[in-house]
Write an enzyme that holds these catalytic residues in place. Sequence first.
Site, PDB file in Angstrom:
ATOM      1  N   GLY A   1       5.054   2.553   1.505  1.00  0.00           N
ATOM      2  CA  GLY A   1       6.051   3.420   0.876  1.00  0.00           C
ATOM      3  C   GLY A   1       6.414   4.575   1.797  1.00  0.00           C
ATOM      4  N   ASP A   2       5.394   5.209   2.380  1.00  0.00           N
ATOM      5  CA  ASP A   2       5.647   6.347   3.272  1.00  0.00           C
ATOM      6  C   ASP A   2       6.469   5.902   4.489  1.00  0.00           C
ATOM      7  OD1 ASP A   2       4.137   7.804   1.536  1.00  0.00           O
ATOM      8  OD2 ASP A   2       2.302   7.752   2.747  1.00  0.00           O
TER       9      ASP A   2
ATOM     10  N   SER B   1       0.842  -1.194   0.000  1.00  0.00           N
ATOM     11  CA  SER B   1       0.000   0.000   0.000  1.00  0.00           C
ATOM     12  C   SER B   1       0.880   1.249   0.000  1.00  0.00           C
ATOM     13  CB  SER B   1      -0.901   0.019   1.237  1.00  0.00           C
ATOM     14  OG  SER B   1      -0.124   0.336   2.372  1.00  0.00           O
ATOM     15  N   LYS B   2       0.230   2.374  -0.249  1.00  0.00           N
ATOM     16  CA  LYS B   2       0.958   3.639  -0.261  1.00  0.00           C
ATOM     17  C   LYS B   2       1.612   3.887   1.097  1.00  0.00           C
ATOM     18  CE  LYS B   2       0.156   8.588  -0.848  1.00  0.00           C
ATOM     19  NZ  LYS B   2       1.418   8.849  -0.186  1.00  0.00           N
ATOM     20  N   ARG B   3       0.915   3.442   2.142  1.00  0.00           N
ATOM     21  CA  ARG B   3       1.460   3.669   3.492  1.00  0.00           C
ATOM     22  C   ARG B   3       2.801   2.956   3.719  1.00  0.00           C
ATOM     23  NH1 ARG B   3      -2.299   1.865   7.509  1.00  0.00           N
ATOM     24  NH2 ARG B   3      -3.842   1.687   5.842  1.00  0.00           N
TER      25      ARG B   3
END
Length: 510
Positions: free
Chosen positions: A265-266, A261-263
């Site tokens: 990556g963050d 998920s994008k999270r």
Amino acid sequence: MERQVRVRFAPSPTGPLHIGGVRTALYNYLFARRNNGVMILRIEDTDSQRFVPGAEDYIIESLKWLGIGIDEGVGHGGPHGPYRQSERRDIYRIYVKQLLDAGKAYIAFDTPAELEAARASKPNWQYDATTRMSMRNSLTMPADEVKSLIDNGEKYVVRFLIEPGRDVEVNDLVRGKVTINSSVLDDKVLYKSADDLPTYHLANIVDDHLMEVSHVIRGEEWLPSAPLHVLLYEAFGWTDTMPQFVHLPLLLKPDGKGKLSKRDGDRLGFPVFPLEWHDPASGAISAGYRENGYLPEAVVNFLALLGWNPGDDTEIMSMDELINKFSFEHCSKAGAKFAFEKGKWFNHQYLQELDDATLARLFKPVLEQHGVNPADYSDEYIARAVGMVKSRINFVSDLWDQAGFFFAAPTEYEPKAVKKRWSEDMPRIMSELIEVLRAMPSWKSAEAEPVVLGWIADNGYHLGNVMNAFRLTVVGECKGPHMFDITELMDPEETIRRIEAGIERIKLPE
Ligand code: GLU
């Protein structure tokens, strides 16, 4: 006769293209090129609620950056256009009517509140053979009432009538045969009068048929829709030309525990989008591979191996090599861990392939960001500087860390190195070094080195301490290429100025 290979990448412009979507596009492209086929770009924008301005341009720019070529579609045209679904309303209306006329679909008037109440009435309620006869639709209402409601502009949807109790087979090139009983499916909405648009399912099938798509290659998340799609092909009488399905493995979190998920990556510091994305609503910026210093070739190579292998251990492959080797035989069913560190490794490898002049060109904007005017240096100077350090970088931006001292004198001196290498008599030794350097007949590395080492030996100085102190004054820390390669490239006066500045400014810890 074998069918011509025609594949489509069919993203919905609901936001920036996710890296998983990029992998889907890439596999479509590799398969098309491998089989002398056609790659179509179709924009599936029938969900007006989720439409995001700029997303379509972002998709097109991403594919272009990565070298994923399109033969037909949005931005290219072709014999089956338009390729943007919102521009194909007239076409979908015909096919919705066809299903209605054949009794394979029906009109439903249930309001959101009524549907909500039905769902609340029992667990796992769905609109299907067991419930449809108690709802407000053209199966339960007299024909004239249905007609008058429509004439009065009442909002309705068209639902697919799913016959229960049938085994539906999906043949998937990666997964083999997947069988699902139709009783678990619900009567999916195919069309909404409110915006006069079909839903994803209907538009997707009609377009794949009309665009003569031979292979539907998409992410695993679409596998649950496939049985419904098979039934739609049947309902239209198109089973003979039904495309071959290929559902690609999921991209997993780097630790393999769940979907990427994008999270992630963050949290772990890597982009999940090909290009930087500026969210038009919130203004938030999400990192992109391009802006983070990745080369498109490295991203392509990295993504190609997330779910596929060439049948051996080869890792570095150009787009042409990938095309040559690509087949679904070596595609895995199991999810692929998103090993972003490996992505850096690929970038490192591809950077090593660039010649120094190209790398120097890429480095110039980085120099500017650090307040250095690249025009103050010759192209050759910049190229030689990057050539000395490129084996240590994963990104172009790392060049500043590794080679910045070629362009800016140290402003501080690394305290640990000072403590270890500097001493009370070092200013005197460094002054002597200046004399030795000034007297050298040549600053060429191979000629300067024996002169300086000879002076150190003749005076009985500590080799490591003197050379590291020298390095500290020039570089600011104890790192970098061979010292005499550095001084060969740098202006001799600059080297001497830095040693003088070091003598002046390096202070022993109290
Ligand atoms: N519009 C769907 C998506 O956003 C397409 C799925 C498919 O390829 O059928 O991925």
